[in-house]
Structure formats: structure tokens, C-alpha cells
Design an enzyme around this catalytic site. Structure first.
Site, PDB file in Angstrom:
ATOM      1  N   SER A  93      47.715  37.701  46.466  1.00 41.46           N
ATOM      2  CA  SER A  93      47.432  36.597  45.559  1.00 41.46           C
ATOM      3  C   SER A  93      46.576  35.530  46.248  1.00 41.46           C
ATOM      4  O   SER A  93      46.897  35.095  47.346  1.00 41.46           O
ATOM      5  CB  SER A  93      48.759  35.990  45.097  1.00 41.46           C
ATOM      6  OG  SER A  93      48.493  34.931  44.232  1.00 41.46           O
ATOM      7  N   GLY A  94      45.496  35.152  45.631  1.00 37.16           N
ATOM      8  CA  GLY A  94      44.633  34.116  46.190  1.00 37.16           C
ATOM      9  C   GLY A  94      43.555  34.667  47.107  1.00 37.16           C
ATOM     10  O   GLY A  94      42.809  33.918  47.717  1.00 37.16           O
ATOM     11  N   THR A 107      40.159  37.838  41.291  1.00 34.43           N
ATOM     12  CA  THR A 107      39.691  37.417  39.978  1.00 34.43           C
ATOM     13  C   THR A 107      38.250  36.909  40.056  1.00 34.43           C
ATOM     14  O   THR A 107      37.416  37.236  39.220  1.00 34.43           O
ATOM     15  CB  THR A 107      40.620  36.333  39.426  1.00 34.43           C
ATOM     16  OG1 THR A 107      41.945  36.844  39.447  1.00 34.43           O
ATOM     17  CG2 THR A 107      40.251  35.960  38.014  1.00 34.43           C
ATOM     18  N   ASN A 160      47.940  30.265  44.887  1.00 36.84           N
ATOM     19  CA  ASN A 160      46.603  30.221  44.287  1.00 36.84           C
ATOM     20  C   ASN A 160      46.628  29.236  43.117  1.00 36.84           C
ATOM     21  O   ASN A 160      47.513  29.281  42.285  1.00 36.84           O
ATOM     22  CB  ASN A 160      46.262  31.645  43.798  1.00 36.84           C
ATOM     23  CG  ASN A 160      44.871  31.729  43.185  1.00 36.84           C
ATOM     24  OD1 ASN A 160      44.196  30.715  43.011  1.00 36.84           O
ATOM     25  ND2 ASN A 160      44.456  32.943  42.863  1.00 36.84           N
ATOM     26  N   SER A 191      46.094  31.361  39.665  1.00 41.59           N
ATOM     27  CA  SER A 191      46.645  32.686  39.900  1.00 41.59           C
ATOM     28  C   SER A 191      46.813  33.440  38.588  1.00 41.59           C
ATOM     29  O   SER A 191      47.328  32.899  37.611  1.00 41.59           O
ATOM     30  CB  SER A 191      47.990  32.534  40.601  1.00 41.59           C
ATOM     31  OG  SER A 191      48.547  33.795  40.813  1.00 41.59           O
ATOM     32  N   SER A 192      46.353  34.688  38.587  1.00 36.49           N
ATOM     33  CA  SER A 192      46.502  35.493  37.369  1.00 36.49           C
ATOM     34  C   SER A 192      47.962  35.900  37.259  1.00 36.49           C
ATOM     35  O   SER A 192      48.508  36.496  38.177  1.00 36.49           O
ATOM     36  CB  SER A 192      45.646  36.751  37.458  1.00 36.49           C
ATOM     37  OG  SER A 192      44.425  36.463  38.057  1.00 36.49           O
ATOM     38  N   GLY A 200      47.944  40.062  42.736  1.00 32.27           N
ATOM     39  CA  GLY A 200      48.040  40.572  44.106  1.00 32.27           C
ATOM     40  C   GLY A 200      49.450  40.480  44.634  1.00 32.27           C
ATOM     41  O   GLY A 200      50.315  39.782  44.094  1.00 32.27           O
ATOM     42  N   GLU A 236      52.551  39.378  46.379  1.00 34.02           N
ATOM     43  CA  GLU A 236      52.918  37.999  46.677  1.00 34.02           C
ATOM     44  C   GLU A 236      54.361  37.872  47.177  1.00 34.02           C
ATOM     45  O   GLU A 236      55.240  38.619  46.784  1.00 34.02           O
ATOM     46  CB  GLU A 236      52.646  37.061  45.492  1.00 34.02           C
ATOM     47  CG  GLU A 236      53.429  37.329  44.238  1.00 34.02           C
ATOM     48  CD  GLU A 236      52.967  36.454  43.070  1.00 34.02           C
ATOM     49  OE1 GLU A 236      51.869  35.879  43.118  1.00 34.02           O
ATOM     50  OE2 GLU A 236      53.722  36.364  42.097  1.00 34.02           O
TER      51      GLU A 236
HETATM   52  N1  ADP Z   1      33.753  34.314  46.337  1.00 35.02           N
HETATM   53  C1  ADP Z   1      34.349  33.124  46.305  1.00 35.02           C
HETATM   54  N2  ADP Z   1      33.658  32.013  46.506  1.00 35.02           N
HETATM   55  C2  ADP Z   1      34.238  30.820  46.468  1.00 35.02           C
HETATM   56  N3  ADP Z   1      35.546  30.638  46.246  1.00 35.02           N
HETATM   57  C3  ADP Z   1      36.318  31.711  46.050  1.00 35.02           C
HETATM   58  C4  ADP Z   1      35.767  33.014  46.053  1.00 35.02           C
HETATM   59  N4  ADP Z   1      36.753  33.872  45.819  1.00 35.02           N
HETATM   60  C5  ADP Z   1      37.882  33.138  45.668  1.00 35.02           C
HETATM   61  N5  ADP Z   1      37.628  31.843  45.798  1.00 35.02           N
HETATM   62  C6  ADP Z   1      38.583  30.746  45.717  1.00 35.02           C
HETATM   63  O1  ADP Z   1      39.850  31.292  45.837  1.00 35.02           O
HETATM   64  C7  ADP Z   1      40.629  30.995  44.697  1.00 35.02           C
HETATM   65  C8  ADP Z   1      41.541  32.125  44.379  1.00 35.02           C
HETATM   66  O2  ADP Z   1      40.773  33.236  43.960  1.00 35.02           O
HETATM   67  P1  ADP Z   1      41.277  34.244  42.876  1.00 35.02           P
HETATM   68  O3  ADP Z   1      40.169  35.136  42.620  1.00 35.02           O
HETATM   69  O4  ADP Z   1      41.860  33.533  41.738  1.00 35.02           O
HETATM   70  O5  ADP Z   1      42.399  35.001  43.657  1.00 35.02           O
HETATM   71  P2  ADP Z   1      43.291  36.223  43.179  1.00 35.02           P
HETATM   72  O6  ADP Z   1      42.807  36.605  41.842  1.00 35.02           O
HETATM   73  O7  ADP Z   1      43.033  37.267  44.210  1.00 35.02           O
HETATM   74  O8  ADP Z   1      44.643  35.754  43.181  1.00 35.02           O
HETATM   75  C9  ADP Z   1      39.664  30.687  43.610  1.00 35.02           C
HETATM   76  O9  ADP Z   1      40.210  29.792  42.696  1.00 35.02           O
HETATM   77  C10 ADP Z   1      38.512  30.072  44.369  1.00 35.02           C
HETATM   78  O10 ADP Z   1      38.745  28.717  44.574  1.00 35.02           O
HETATM   79 MG    MG Z   2      43.726  36.674  40.118  1.00 36.29          MG
END
Ligand code: ADP
Ligand code: MG
Length: 1062
Positions: free
Chosen positions: A143-144, A148, A193, A196-197, A429, A431
Site C-alpha cells: 500500500s502506498g 494506482t 497512503n 489508498s484504494s 497492496g 498492508e
Molecule cells: N510516479 C509517482 N510520482 C509522484 N508521486 C507518486 C508516484 N507514484 C505514487 N506517488 C505518490 O504516492 C502516493 C501513493 O500512491 P498510490 O498509487 O496511491 O499507491 P498504492 O495504490 O500503491 O497504494 C500517491 O498519492 C502519490 O502522492
Molecule cells: Mg492504490
């Protein structure tokens, strides 16, 4: 295509083969040639190695992490392990996602430029376009870690770079805009996060055969509904609640019965005590979400209904209950009830009754229902269950609604296999929290399954494949997490099976009995521990109400509290009944009356989840996967912080090292002989266009022709394995060039064929026209010949029978003879009366001839003609044989007059003479003395001859007074008018000369009736002068006409002799 080697910037240790992997080439990309060479990569891009395969010490975890760290420090967040993309969350916006960046990656092979998520996206897209195989991109990480975000970037790439079909351009927007809506309802701030989804999402993007996105489909997995009623400290509920309260306009909020206050006002939002988060702008998100609603195709009413559901959840949370003296629970917050009734479109009393009572079906007394009141705790949990059910089902409705708007409309088109899909999996992810519950259990189980899939598809299957194909291979050891998956999902013995059993078992089952059952069944399993089962150190770390699973990604303690309830996910029947009556369109669709009739127990939440995951695996296994492994660099969501321990842990459990080892030892590319031959056969003359022999022989012939070195490839039993991507790229490039020649050949053939066909058509047409025309002409000629032959035949026949009486046999000939004779006559009519010539007639026309001849004469003799001929007769009587120039005058007819009235004779003269003028001629008058020649006109009227000098009438001579006229016998034109001497006026005779002397004298003689008074002198003419004197004109023959006055006072005229005998 020029290939150029450059080892600059690569670690010295990299093997030469691997070095050449980084040879770059010029690639033609729309609008020009782009030079993409290793040397053009900026120094920054070359930090560390771009592909872990290039690591010298590829078995060393330290070297692996060091490479990650060096690149991360330079914001190079992407690195490859072969074709797997590893990314480290930068936690800051990087300028690497612009349109220009997308363009850089379009149509370019992996490895050619620095690693990027767009390269991954483009690679899958090209596979879809060129090979028409369905793809999926699996993004994993805890997660994070950035899953996404990555999936959004991929979607953006497709919607920006792919061509569009004219009627589906709106699909791009909808694909993009489905995200903010789903995120608003399905994402929340957690400790891990901020966005977070809280649901799993698998999205198919459909492409048509031209590569244009034409539709999409989303499958959602288990939403974390418990978040609606409870959040851990520092976490929030789903974004939509906060967005609505923060930014919904006042009238909307009034309609929904909400106040624009601090979310802390709502019980369901206060648990986490975290209403605002600095990284989240609810205001901004609200704007985006409301706009997205319209793009996806929600109308205003639907949005309002949806927000009513959201508001009703908040109102439910604020419902309070009291207990009266009879221990009965009742609703104490009437206003909330009123709002709820209005928002959900149900009767308030029914709702409050359903919330506080339970309806029991008693089957054995003829199906009776009994109502029993609930105690306060039961009421609260019933209320929470209702809130979760409403929200959860609405979320599912939302996904369906979005699917409707993404669905490709043209069913025929879609089903006709013209389209391919790319699946994007972005699921919650792995967690671990302080307190982990049923939800974490499900989420981590899901990640366990995905890891299993990864292992299946990469590590395990790869090694098994080498073995099956008989390729020499040293097995790489890796941890297979199948044992953990089995621990969770096995039939009868797995955790889910035990949980279900406890839920269904009659008697007082509880979370604790569940834990005990787990201990009984699973005690001794290597990956399962509880407080009781553990020893020493571990025992301290596991609570009494917890069980610990040793996941592939680490140990997680799960607190069993709530497991049974959450798994049962029960909603009392009477609450369902009330909801089925709802006037809210969405709620009505979410609660279907069929549910009430169905007596079967619904699947438990865990089993449902297990089944849906199995379904997901089935979907994924059919597609060609690409992997993205996301790594989270720190727990503080901080940019630039590279926490080594955390990262090492992730590298380990993601199996990246094993992945690397398998890749290093393995082959980058494999294809069945058939597929390989099919694709590359144009590159070898022996295999093109078809290879007739064994596939294996075909492939080896092809490979030999391509000059593959022995270490570059292996031939298995059914497949060819190519070790380095470089080899494949060179082959692809060669194919690309070859394709052009093939295309040109095809074009040539086709154009040739087309032109030949066209030529043949034209030729055929020309021949047709020619033959028709020739036919026409030939027929015409034949007809002419026939006619000619007939004519000749008739002619000859006619000639033979020419002397016979007219009959059909000689008719034509006679007619022709007649015609030609008449034509001859016409052409040869006599020019004068004296002309005796007359064409000799053919025998058949002798009789006619006399007629024509006479007629001809008669016709020539018109009135004037006759007149003139009469004069001619007179002239003949007078002059024939008498005067030399008479014969000359014979053939010429006498004319009416020699002077045109209007021009030559003066007007005045005409007036004096009146219309009396009969004949006029130009004459020369010779003076009686001196013989000077003077031009005059001689006009003859009925009674007088008049001598005129221009406008003056010089002399009138009455015919009565004319004595006679003398002319010579020579060819001259002299004539003398003899006048009586007596008249005093007369000065003597008139000596005149005229070119038409015969004509003039004849006319004068006739008019003056002096025919017998014309005398023709031989040698001289004497004429009278005034007072009885006499003048003489002497005529002598000579060479030419000359008039001179002689010394003796005579006029000498020399006239030429005319030797003619007309
Ligand atoms: N490629 C990226 N560039 C900039 N910030 C990112 C990037 N990927 C993730 N982040 C940061 O990390 C945070 C969490 O990403 P997210 O994709 O929501 O994580 P996950 O879906 O894996 O839990 C986002 O809100 C963003 O702030
Ligand atoms: Mg996500």
C-alpha cells in the site's frame, strides 16, 4: 537503420553481450529520424545500470539495492529486470510524464531508451496491435508504493497516444474520468497512503484492430465497507463524504439535510479524528468529481440520488437510540429519521421499526413471522450493517453504471474478435497495521494470490519450460508461496473454510471459538502461529485474540474480533424489506425483492472474495502479462528518503533477486517454432514464402541465415529460445526493412495486376469497337461493290440491247446515255448563232436531237436577242463583204446602248432629252478644219442624233435632215454624217470615229431609216465644209491605225488590214 556500439557509461564488468544490449539505433518516428543512442542519454540517465541484468554481481542483494539507491537519488525511479519494471515511489511530482515523454516512447523497443512506465505501456500496446494477443499489466507492491498512480499513467498513455475512431472519441475521456469518481467513492486516507484504494480494480481497455481504444470494463473487488462506520486513528472514511461536506453548494446540502460544518459533526467520520489532510484538497477533488460525473454520462437526477445515498449514510451514523422503561430501544433523533425517510424514500416509521426490531420466520407453525425487539447493541450493529450495505451496494452500482458508459456500443464489432484488450490490475497492496482485521486478512490474501501468479508465470513456469524443452539449465531456488495460499483457501482445512464453518454452525459460535478452531486445525503449520501455539519471544508479540500469518511479504498479526460478523455480512431481513420499498432509484436497484424470496444463505464475504479472486486469476492467466513491481521507499510518504531496511524487505518478498537470477540465466525471448517461423520467414529466401519441411529445420535454416551465434539461442523441442533482447531487436529491425520490400513487391504485383486488367479491358473495348467499325465499313464497301457490279452488268446488258426498244434490260443504259448526252449538250451549247457545232447524238437519240437543237435555237432567241439579230441582218446587208472590220463584229451581239444612262451621260443632258434616249456611244469628233480630235458622246433618240460634250448638247441632227452616212471599206471606225449644206446653222458634215462603228452606223441607219443611204467608199470620203467647201479623208491600209493631217489638207487614216474570213 544504423547500429552503433557504445560502451560508454556502462560498468566495465558488464559482459560484452550485455553491453551490446545497449546499442542504440536511429528510429524513424513520425516526422523525422530520431537519434536514440546510448551517448545521447544524458549522464543522469546512465546513473547505475538501467537494467539489473547488467549488474556485475547480480546475485548480491547489496549491489541490487545500491543500484536502486543511486538511481533514486537522481530521481530515476524506474529500472528493469529484463522485462519487469521496478519502480520506487518518488513521493513528488516528476517532470517525466508529459506528452513529449510519451512520444519518445512510442514505437520504441524496450531498452532503447531509459526505463519508463510508458515503455511498458507501449510494449503491451504493440503486442496487441501487431500480434493481436490480449495483454495484462500487473502492478504489485504494498500500500502506498504507487500502483494506482502507475495505472493512471498507463491509462493516460493510451488515451493520449492511441489513435481514435471517429465515433468513439468520447471513450478516451470516459476511461480517464472513471478514475476520479471511483477514487472518490473507493479511496480513503490510511496511515500508509493518503489516497489508498480500498477496493480492488481490474480494468480492461478494449482496442479495435486499428489500435484505437473503443471501450472498457471494470471489475471491482471487495470494498472495505467497514471503513464507512469505523476508521483507525489518523485515517479517514471514503473521500466523497469530506468532499461533499466541504464543497457541496448550500442549496444541495440543505436538500440533503447536511450542514456545511466540520466533518467532526458526523459520527461516522469522527473515529479516525482526522478530518483534513494537507496533501488532499477536497474542494479541488469535488470539482473534478462533479465534472467527471457529466463526462461519464450521469444526469443531474442521478447525481442527486447518489449524493442522497451518501448523505443518508451520514444521517444513519447520527441516529441515536434510547431505551425505555420496558427495556425497548427506540429512535431518539427524529430529525435524522425524517431526513433518512426523505433521502431514501422510505416510510420513517417502517425504518425505525426495522432498525429496532428483528423479524423471525418460524417455519414449523405454518410459516409465521415473529417480531422481536433488539437491545441497544444489536440496534447499533443493525444500523451499522445497514450503512455498510447501502454504501457497499451503491459502490457496486456505481461500477456497473460506469461500465455501461464505457461499454463499446457496437456488439457485432466487439464480438467479431476484431478487438483485443489490455487489462490493468490495480489492487490494494499488502498492508500491515497495528491492528489488522478481516479486511487486511482479505487484502493480504489477495496479494498472496498475485504473488503466486507471478511465480507461476515467471519463475516456475520459466524453469519448467526450460526443462520441458530440454534446454540445459541450472535450477534457481525461490520461495514458492503456494503453501500460504493453501493455508488460507484450502477446502475444509483452510482459514476461510474454518471461518465459514464457524459462521454457519448452530450454537454460540464466536470470534474466540473461531480462533480455537484455527489452533486445533492449523497448529503446527509453518506459516501459522497464535499466542497459544507460539513459544518464548514470539508469544509476546502475538496477542491472545490474534493469529499470525507468515506471509511471503512478512508477518502479520490478525485480531479475530469482528471476523465472524464481517464474514457473515448480515443485514436483518426487515431492513432489507424496507430498502426494497425505497423511492431512491439507486437504492431500489441495489436491493432487489428477489433477495427476500431466496431462502438460501448467501455466500460469506470471505468465500465471495475467494471466488472472485479465482475468477480474476482465470482472466489473467489467459493474457500475456507484463509486470510492474512498486517499491515504497519509506513509511513517511517523504520524497528522497531511501530507507534501506524497508526496501531490502520489499526486494526480498517481491522475489526480485530470484527474478533477476532466473532472467540472467534464462532467455529473453521464446516462441514456438511455428510462430517464430511465421513471423520471420520473410528474412530468409529458403523459408519465404513457405517452408515445406519440418518446423525445426525451418527455424534452424532461418537462424543460420540470420547469422545467430551459437550462444545467442537454443532450439528446444517446440520452441526457440533467444538469450538477448538485442538479437531479437536486430531481427525485428531486419523484418521491418524487409516488410517494406515485401510491401513494395505486393504493391508492384497488385498495381501490375490492376493495370494489366485495366489494359486488357481497354484493349478488349478497342478491339470490339474496331471490329464493329470494320464490319460497318466492310459491309458498306461490299454494298458499293455490289452496286457497282450491278451497274456495270446493267450497263453492259443495256449496251448489248441499246438498239432494242426500251425495256427493263436497256432502260438504265438508255437513261444513262440520255443523261450524259444532255449533260454534254449543256456543257457545249453553241456560243453564238453562227456556231453550227452540236454534239452528235447517240443513235437512240437522233430523233430527239432535232428537237433539242431547234429548241436550243429558239431558246436563245429572246426578244432582245431577236431585235439584235434583226439589226445584225441589216448590218449584214449593209456591210457584208464591204467593210474590213465587219466580220469581227458578226459574232458579237449588238447591245442596247454603250453608255449607261446614269453614269456616263450627264444628268442635264438626260433631262433635256427626256426618256427619248435609245442608244449612246462614245465617239471622237474631228474638227472640220485642222482635224483635232475631240471626245464626244453620240446619243440616238427616236428622231435625232445628238452630239454631246459633257453637259452640253453640241449639235442636234434631225434624222430627216440627215443625208447619208459614209464609211470606209477598211477596218477603221470613221464615219461621216452628211448634212444638207443649205441650212445656215450647219457648218458642214460631221466627221466622227467610234470603236463600234458597225453597230453605231447600223443603229443610226435603222433609226433614221437611211439604210439605203449608207455608202462605203474605197479610198476616200469627201465631206462638205461650210460654204460649199469640201474636205477629204484618205484611207490607206497599214500596219496599224494612224490618223494624220496631210499637207494637202486631207485627213489620212491608215487602217490595218484584217485578214479574216468569218
Ligand atoms: N510516479 C509517482 N510520482 C509522484 N508521486 C507518486 C508516484 N507514484 C505514487 N506517488 C505518490 O504516492 C502516493 C501513493 O500512491 P498510490 O498509487 O496511491 O499507491 P498504492 O495504490 O500503491 O497504494 C500517491 O498519492 C502519490 O502522492
Ligand atoms: Mg492504490
Amino acid at each position: 537503420v544504423r547500429l552503433q556500439t557504445s560502451s560508454e557509461g556502462l560498468p566495465d564488468s558488464a559482459s560484452s553481450d550485455l553491453t551490446s544490449m545497449f546499442m542504440f539505433k536511429e528510429v524513424g518516428v513520425e516526422g523525422g529520424v530520431r537519434l536514440v543512442m546510448e551517448s545521447t542519454l544524458s549522464a543522469r540517465d546512465r546513473v547505475g545500470v538501467q537494467d539489473f541484468l547488467l549488474l556485475e554481481n547480480y546475485t548480491s542483494e547489496a549491489a541490487f539495492i545500491e543500484n536502486l539507491r543511486r538511481r533514486y537519488k537522481e530521481n530515476l525511479i524506474y529500472t528493469y529486470i529484463g522485462s519487469v519494471l521496478v519502480s520506487v515511489n518518488p513521493y513528488k511530482e516528476l517532470e517525466i510524464y508529459s506528452k513529449q515523454h510519451m512520444e519518445r516512447y512510442r514505437g520504441v523497443n524496450f531498452y532503447e531508451i531509459s526505463p519508463h512506465i510508458f515503455a511498458l505501456a507501449d510494449n503491451s500496446y504493440r503486442a496487441v496491435r501487431t500480434e493481436r494477443r490480449d495483454q495484462c499489466i500487473l502492478i504489485s507492491g504494498e500500500s502506498g508504493a504507487g500502483k494506482t498512480e502507475a495505472s493512471k499513467k498507463i491509462l493516460q498513455y493510451y488515451t493520449t497516444m492511441c489513435p481514435t475512431r471517429h465515433n468513439t472519441h468520447y471513450i478516451r475521456e470516459r476511461l480517464l474520468q472513471s478514475n476520479p469518481v471511483l477514487e472518490a467513492f473507493g479511496n480513503a486516507k490510511t496511515l500508509r497512503n493518503d489516497n489508498s484504494s480500498r477496493f480492488g480494480k481490474y480494468m480492461d481497455v478494449q482496442f479495435d484492430y486499428k489500435g484505437a481504444p473503443i471501450g472498457g470494463h471494470i471489475i471491482n473487488y471487495l470494498l472495505e465497507k467497514s471503513r464507512v462506520v469505523h476508521q483507525n486513528h489518523g485515517e479517514r472514511s471514503f473521500h466523497i463524504f469530506y468532499q461533499l461536506l466541504e464543497s457541496g453548494d448550500n442549496s444541495l446540502l440543505t436538500r440533503l439535510g447536511l450542514q456545511k460544518t466540520n466533518p467532526q459533526h458526523y459520527h461516522y467520520l469522527v473515529k479516525g479524528n482526522c478530518p483534513r489532510v494537507s496533501s488532499i484538497s477536497d474542494k479541488h477533488s469535488w470539482k473534478i468529481v462533479t465534472k467527471a460525473f457529466t463526462v461519464i454520462g450521469f444526469n443531474e437526477e442521478e447525481v442527486e440520488e447518489l449524493l442522497k445515498v451518501v448523505a443518508s449514510v451520514l444521517h444513519l451514523g447520527n441516529m441515536q437510540f434510547g431505551v425505555d422503561e420496558f427495556e425497548e430501544t427506540h429512535v431518539t433523533t427524529d430529525t435524522q429519521l425524517k431526513y433518512l425517510a426523505e433521502l431514501l424514500g422510505v416510510a420513517g416509521s417502517a425504518l425505525s421499526e426495522a432498525l429496532t426490531h428483528k423479524k423471525l420466520h418460524i417455519l414449523f407453525v405454518g410459516e409465521k413471522t415473529m417480531i422481536s425487539p433488539l437491545n441497544l447493541d444489536q440496534v447499533l450493529s443493525a444500523r451499522d450493517a445497514l450503512a455498510k450495505a447501502i454504501y457497499g451496494r451503491t459502490f457496486t452500482w456505481l461500477v456497473q453504471k460506469i461500465n455501461q458508459s464505457l461499454a463499446f456500443q457496437d456488439e457485432v464489432y466487439y464480438t467479431s474478435k476484431c478487438s483485443s484488450v489490455i487489462g490493468l490490475l490495480d489492487i490494494y497492496g499488502f498492508e500491515v497495521f497495528q491492528q489488522n482485521s478481516f479486511e487486511q486478512f482479505c487484502i493480504n490474501y489477495c496479494n498472496e494470490k498475485l504473488q503466486q501468479l507471478f511465480i507461476e508465470l515467471t519463475l516456475k513456469s520459466e524453469q519448467e519450460e526450460y526443462e520441458a524443452e530440454g534446454i540445459g539449465w541450472e535450477t534457481v531456488e525461490y520461495f514458492n508461496n503456494k503453501i500460504i495460499c493453501d493455508l488460507v483457501e484450502e477446502k475444509f482445512r483452510g482459514i476461510i473454510a474454518i471461518l465459514d464453518e464457524e459462521c454457519l454452525r448452530p450454537g454460540d459460535a464466536s470470534d474466540i471459538t473461531f480462533l480455537e478452531k484455527l489452533e486445533d486445525t492449523l497448529g503446527g503449520h509453518a506459516h501459522f502461529v497464535t499466542h497459544k501455539l507460539a513459544n518464548g519471544k514470539t508469544r509476546k508479540a502475538v496477542g491472545r485474540e490474534e493469529f499470525r500469518l507468515l506471509h511471503y511479504a512478512g508477518e502479520v498479526n490478525y485480531n479475530v474480533t469482528g471476523f465472524l460478523d464481517k464474514n457473515n455480512d448480515l443485514l436483518y431481513r426487515n431492513l432489507k424489506e424496507v430498502m426494497c420499498q425505497s423511492g431512491n432509484q439507486i437504492v431500489k436497484q441495489c436491493f432487489h425483492p428477489d433477495e427476500l424470496i431466496d431462502q438460501r444463505r448467501p455466500e460469506t464475504a470471505a468465500t465471495q472474495f475467494k471466488l472472485s479472486l479465482a475468477g480474476l486469476m482465470d482472466i489473467l492467466i489467459l493474457k500475456e502479462p507484463s509486470y510492474m513491481r512498486c517499491i515504497k521507499p519509506n513509511n513517511g510518504k517523504q520524497p528522497g528518503q531511501f530507507e534501506e531496511v524497508l526496501i531490502r524487505h520489499q526486494v526480498k518478498y517481491l522475489g526480485l533477486m530470484e527474478n533477476l537470477r532466473v532472467r540472467r540465466a534464462g532467455f529473453a525471448y521464446r516462441r514456438s517454432f511455428e510462430a517464430f517461423l511465421q513471423r520471420y520467414k520473410p528474412l530468409c529466401p529458403d523459408t519465404w514464402p513457405n517452408w515445406r519441411g519440418q518446423l525445426l529445420d525451418g527455424v534452424s535454416t532461418l537462424v543460420k541465415h540470420l547469422n545467430y551465434k551459437p550462444e545467442e539461442y537454443r532450439l528446444g523441442r517446440t520452441k526457440i529460445f533467444i538469450r538477448f533482447p538485442k538479437t531479437l531487436f536486430l531481427t525485428e529491425d531486419a523484418l521491418e526493412i524487409r516488410k517494406k520490400t515485401i510491401a513494395i513487391t505486393l504493391q508492384k504485383c497488385w498495381r501490375g495486376y490492376r493495370e494489366r486488367a485495366k489494359y486488357q479491358r481497354i484493349r478488349h473495348a478497342v478491339i470490339m469497337i474496331q471490329s464493329w467499325w470494320r464490319g460497318v465499313k466492310g459491309r458498306r464497301r461490299a454494298r458499293h461493290r455490289r452496286q457497282a457490279a450491278d451497274t456495270i452488268r446493267m450497263f453492259i446488258k443495256g449496251f448489248i440491247l441499246r438498239n432494242e426498244p426500251r425495256c427493263p434490260g436497256n432502260e438504265y443504259f438508255l437513261d444513262h446515255v440520255r443523261f450524259s448526252y444532255l449533260m454534254t449538250i449543256k456543257r457545249n451549247l453553241p456560243k453564238s448563232v453562227l456556231d453550227k457545232a452540236w454534239p452528235r447524238p447517240p443513235p437512240s437519240l437522233t430523233e430527239v436531237e432535232t428537237h433539242t437543237h431547234t429548241n436550243s435555237h429558239r431558246n436563245t432567241h429572246t426578244h432582245t436577242h431577236t431585235h439584235s439579230l434583226e439589226q445584225k441582218v441589216v448590218a449584214s446587208d449593209m456591210f457584208k463583204g464591204q467593210k474590213d472590220n465587219y466580220p469581227q463584229s458578226v459574232p458579237r451581239l449588238f447591245v442596247g446602248t454603250r453608255l449607261g444612262n446614269n453614269e456616263e451621260i450627264n444628268l442635264k443632258v438626260l433631262q433635256t432629252l427626256g426618256s427619248d434616249n435609245k442608244y449612246g456611244v462614245a465617239v471622237t469628233k474631228y474638227d472640220r478644219h485642222g482635224y483635232r480630235a475631240r471626245p464626244r458622246q453620240l446619243l440616238l433618240t427616236a428622231s435625232t442624233a445628238v452630239l454631246v460634250q459633257e453637259s452640253k448638247v453640241k449639235q442636234r441632227i434631225d434624222y430627216t435632215s440627215l443625208l447619208g452616212v459614209s464609211v470606209s471599206c477598211h477596218s477603221d471606225g470613221f464615219f461621216v454624217l452628211h448634212l444638207p449644206p443649205a441650212t445656215s446653222k450647219q457648218k458642214g458634215d460631221l466627221v466622227l470615229q467610234c470603236d463600234h462603228v458597225i453597230e453605231t452606223v447600223t443603229k443610226l441607219a435603222i433609226m433614221a431609216e437611211k439604210i439605203h443611204n449608207i455608202n462605203i467608199s474605197q479610198d476616200s470620203i469627201k465631206f462638205a465644209l461650210a460654204r460649199g467647201k469640201e474636205g477629204v479623208i484618205d484611207f490607206t491600209p497599214g500596219a496599224e491605225l494612224r490618223v494624220i493631217k496631210t499637207k494637202n489638207g486631207h485627213l489620212a487614216v491608215m487602217a490595218p488590214r484584217i485578214s479574216s474570213s468569218v
